[in-house]
Scaffold this motif. Structure first.
Motif, PDB file in Angstrom:
ATOM      1  N   ALA A  35     -19.800 -26.588  30.368  1.00 24.31           N
ATOM      2  CA  ALA A  35     -19.510 -26.294  28.961  1.00 24.31           C
ATOM      3  C   ALA A  35     -19.303 -24.795  28.775  1.00 24.31           C
ATOM      4  O   ALA A  35     -18.398 -24.359  28.055  1.00 24.31           O
ATOM      5  N   VAL A  36     -20.150 -23.991  29.434  1.00 23.57           N
ATOM      6  CA  VAL A  36     -20.008 -22.534  29.380  1.00 23.57           C
ATOM      7  C   VAL A  36     -18.696 -22.098  30.010  1.00 23.57           C
ATOM      8  O   VAL A  36     -17.982 -21.241  29.482  1.00 23.57           O
ATOM      9  N   MET A  37     -18.346 -22.698  31.148  1.00 22.89           N
ATOM     10  CA  MET A  37     -17.099 -22.327  31.809  1.00 22.89           C
ATOM     11  C   MET A  37     -15.885 -22.682  30.966  1.00 22.89           C
ATOM     12  O   MET A  37     -14.885 -21.962  30.964  1.00 22.89           O
ATOM     13  N   ASP A  38     -15.957 -23.783  30.218  1.00 20.87           N
ATOM     14  CA  ASP A  38     -14.849 -24.136  29.328  1.00 20.87           C
ATOM     15  C   ASP A  38     -14.634 -23.048  28.279  1.00 20.87           C
ATOM     16  O   ASP A  38     -13.495 -22.706  27.927  1.00 20.87           O
ATOM     17  N   ILE A  39     -15.737 -22.479  27.767  1.00 18.59           N
ATOM     18  CA  ILE A  39     -15.654 -21.398  26.789  1.00 18.59           C
ATOM     19  C   ILE A  39     -14.985 -20.172  27.411  1.00 18.59           C
ATOM     20  O   ILE A  39     -14.092 -19.551  26.828  1.00 18.59           O
ATOM     21  N   LEU A  40     -15.413 -19.831  28.624  1.00 21.26           N
ATOM     22  CA  LEU A  40     -14.880 -18.644  29.294  1.00 21.26           C
ATOM     23  C   LEU A  40     -13.408 -18.830  29.669  1.00 21.26           C
ATOM     24  O   LEU A  40     -12.610 -17.898  29.564  1.00 21.26           O
ATOM     25  N   LYS A  41     -13.055 -20.026  30.104  1.00 19.21           N
ATOM     26  CA  LYS A  41     -11.652 -20.296  30.447  1.00 19.21           C
ATOM     27  C   LYS A  41     -10.758 -20.170  29.220  1.00 19.21           C
ATOM     28  O   LYS A  41      -9.642 -19.641  29.298  1.00 19.21           O
ATOM     29  N   LYS A  68     -36.825 -21.477  20.433  1.00 18.19           N
ATOM     30  CA  LYS A  68     -36.602 -22.780  19.810  1.00 18.19           C
ATOM     31  C   LYS A  68     -35.241 -23.376  20.180  1.00 18.19           C
ATOM     32  O   LYS A  68     -34.889 -24.458  19.716  1.00 18.19           O
ATOM     33  N   LEU A  69     -34.484 -22.663  21.012  1.00 11.78           N
ATOM     34  CA  LEU A  69     -33.171 -23.139  21.460  1.00 11.78           C
ATOM     35  C   LEU A  69     -33.264 -23.666  22.887  1.00 11.78           C
ATOM     36  O   LEU A  69     -34.129 -23.243  23.663  1.00 11.78           O
ATOM     37  N   SER A  70     -32.374 -24.577  23.242  1.00 10.46           N
ATOM     38  CA  SER A  70     -32.321 -25.055  24.625  1.00 10.46           C
ATOM     39  C   SER A  70     -31.717 -23.975  25.519  1.00 10.46           C
ATOM     40  O   SER A  70     -31.143 -22.994  25.027  1.00 10.46           O
ATOM     41  N   GLY A  71     -31.818 -24.181  26.830  1.00 10.56           N
ATOM     42  CA  GLY A  71     -31.259 -23.201  27.758  1.00 10.56           C
ATOM     43  C   GLY A  71     -29.764 -23.026  27.565  1.00 10.56           C
ATOM     44  O   GLY A  71     -29.245 -21.903  27.587  1.00 10.56           O
ATOM     45  N   GLY A  72     -29.068 -24.136  27.364  1.00 16.97           N
ATOM     46  CA  GLY A  72     -27.629 -24.059  27.142  1.00 16.97           C
ATOM     47  C   GLY A  72     -27.285 -23.365  25.843  1.00 16.97           C
ATOM     48  O   GLY A  72     -26.332 -22.585  25.773  1.00 16.97           O
ATOM     49  N   GLN A  73     -28.066 -23.621  24.798  1.00 20.95           N
ATOM     50  CA  GLN A  73     -27.835 -22.967  23.511  1.00 20.95           C
ATOM     51  C   GLN A  73     -28.095 -21.461  23.603  1.00 20.95           C
ATOM     52  O   GLN A  73     -27.358 -20.666  23.003  1.00 20.95           O
ATOM     53  N   ARG A  74     -29.101 -21.077  24.351  1.00 16.53           N
ATOM     54  CA  ARG A  74     -29.389 -19.637  24.511  1.00 16.53           C
ATOM     55  C   ARG A  74     -28.241 -18.930  25.233  1.00 16.53           C
ATOM     56  O   ARG A  74     -27.832 -17.839  24.839  1.00 16.53           O
ATOM     57  N   GLN A  75     -27.721 -19.567  26.290  1.00 17.73           N
ATOM     58  CA  GLN A  75     -26.641 -18.924  27.037  1.00 17.73           C
ATOM     59  C   GLN A  75     -25.366 -18.865  26.209  1.00 17.73           C
ATOM     60  O   GLN A  75     -24.625 -17.872  26.248  1.00 17.73           O
ATOM     61  N   ARG A  76     -25.097 -19.896  25.414  1.00 17.92           N
ATOM     62  CA  ARG A  76     -23.914 -19.874  24.568  1.00 17.92           C
ATOM     63  C   ARG A  76     -24.052 -18.828  23.452  1.00 17.92           C
ATOM     64  O   ARG A  76     -23.065 -18.201  23.058  1.00 17.92           O
ATOM     65  N   THR A  77     -25.267 -18.623  22.980  1.00 16.33           N
ATOM     66  CA  THR A  77     -25.514 -17.553  22.009  1.00 16.33           C
ATOM     67  C   THR A  77     -25.245 -16.193  22.652  1.00 16.33           C
ATOM     68  O   THR A  77     -24.660 -15.300  22.034  1.00 16.33           O
ATOM     69  N   ALA A  78     -25.653 -16.054  23.921  1.00 21.62           N
ATOM     70  CA  ALA A  78     -25.417 -14.796  24.639  1.00 21.62           C
ATOM     71  C   ALA A  78     -23.919 -14.546  24.828  1.00 21.62           C
ATOM     72  O   ALA A  78     -23.460 -13.398  24.761  1.00 21.62           O
ATOM     73  N   ILE A  79     -23.165 -15.606  25.063  1.00 20.23           N
ATOM     74  CA  ILE A  79     -21.712 -15.450  25.212  1.00 20.23           C
ATOM     75  C   ILE A  79     -21.091 -15.053  23.873  1.00 20.23           C
ATOM     76  O   ILE A  79     -20.204 -14.191  23.817  1.00 20.23           O
ATOM     77  N   ALA A  80     -21.560 -15.677  22.795  1.00 26.27           N
ATOM     78  CA  ALA A  80     -21.064 -15.303  21.460  1.00 26.27           C
ATOM     79  C   ALA A  80     -21.339 -13.836  21.187  1.00 26.27           C
ATOM     80  O   ALA A  80     -20.496 -13.119  20.636  1.00 26.27           O
ATOM     81  N   ARG A  81     -22.511 -13.369  21.579  1.00 23.91           N
ATOM     82  CA  ARG A  81     -22.851 -11.945  21.413  1.00 23.91           C
ATOM     83  C   ARG A  81     -21.876 -11.071  22.212  1.00 23.91           C
ATOM     84  O   ARG A  81     -21.410 -10.040  21.726  1.00 23.91           O
TER      85      ARG A  81
END
Length: 226
Positions: free
Chosen positions: A178-184, A140-153
């Motif tokens: 957006a994912v790279m901003d989180i990682l940076k 039920k999540l978008s692709g970006g939301q799933r990957q950001r959830t994986a990063i949070a994990r």
């Protein structure tokens, strides 16, 4: 943090024609910062990451992590190190399909409790997921939301080293950046290693290591001894 000495990884050892995934080189990695490892398929970049993270043991050479020789650790010691100090993000999110986004994050925690649940919520919120997404399953999540959830994990245990293998390959450009901003941001106080084919996502990286045929062909920033 990492001091790599003459690392070699050979596959098909029993065959006459051996395959050198890593051809022997020295490399020093910093305590903090975003370090990109780039190269074509078969260049050895993923093998290097697996060796650094103790998921694979090199054929020869040493990998020192804060002075500790990772190649000499017992299986239980490697597992404990990965759980406490390493985090992993992959191209595929590998979320548990029957768990909510929140449960997918907390399930990786080294310990449970209200504090962990609160940290998981704070991570998801900081990554742009609202409270209404906390209870949603991955489908039920978008692709970006799933990957950001994986990063949070991957960040739930506040790992000192975050290994990311093609973390944006399955995302569109907006979500990738957006994912790279989180990682940076995480790399400001920790070490983040990014394995990628896409040079564009490494804009602003502290160091970029280029690999070719199992060896380092260039390093832009950082330290190396080829």
């Amino acid at each position: 943090m990492f001091d790599i000495k003459n690392i070699t990884m050979i596959y098909d050892m029993e065959k006459t024609e051996k395959i050198y995934a890593l051809g022997g080189f020295n490399l020093t990695l910093p305590d903090t910062g975003l370090v990109g490892i780039i190269g074509p398929s078969g260049s050895g970049k993923s093998t290097l990451m697996y060796c650094l993270s103790t998921l694979k043991k090199p054929t020869d050479g040493e990998i020192l992590y804060n002075g500790k020789n990772l190649t000499k650790l017992k299986d239980a010691e490697r597992e404990n190190l990965r759980r406490k100090e390493f985090g992993f993000v992959f191209q595929g999110h590998f979320l548990v399909p029957y768990m909510s986004a929140l449960d997918n994050v907390t399930v990786a925690a080294a310990k449970g409790g209200k504090d962990i649940t609160q940290r998981a919520k704070e991570l998801l919120l900081s990554f742009g997921l609202g409270e209404r997404e906390f209870g949603k399953r991955p489908a039920k999540l978008s692709g970006g939301q799933r990957q950001r959830t994986a990063i949070a994990r991957a960040m739930i245990n506040s790992p000192r080293v975050l290994f990311a293998d093609e973390p944006t390959a399955a995302l569109d450009h907006e979500n990738a950046f957006a994912v790279m901003d989180i990682l940076k941001d995480y790399a400001k106080k920790n070490l983040v290693l990014i394995i990628t084919h896409d040079r564009s996502i490494l804009d602003g990286a502290d160091s970029v290591i280029e690999m070719w045929d199992g060896k380092i062909s260039a390093v832009n920033g950082g330290e190396e001894d080829l």
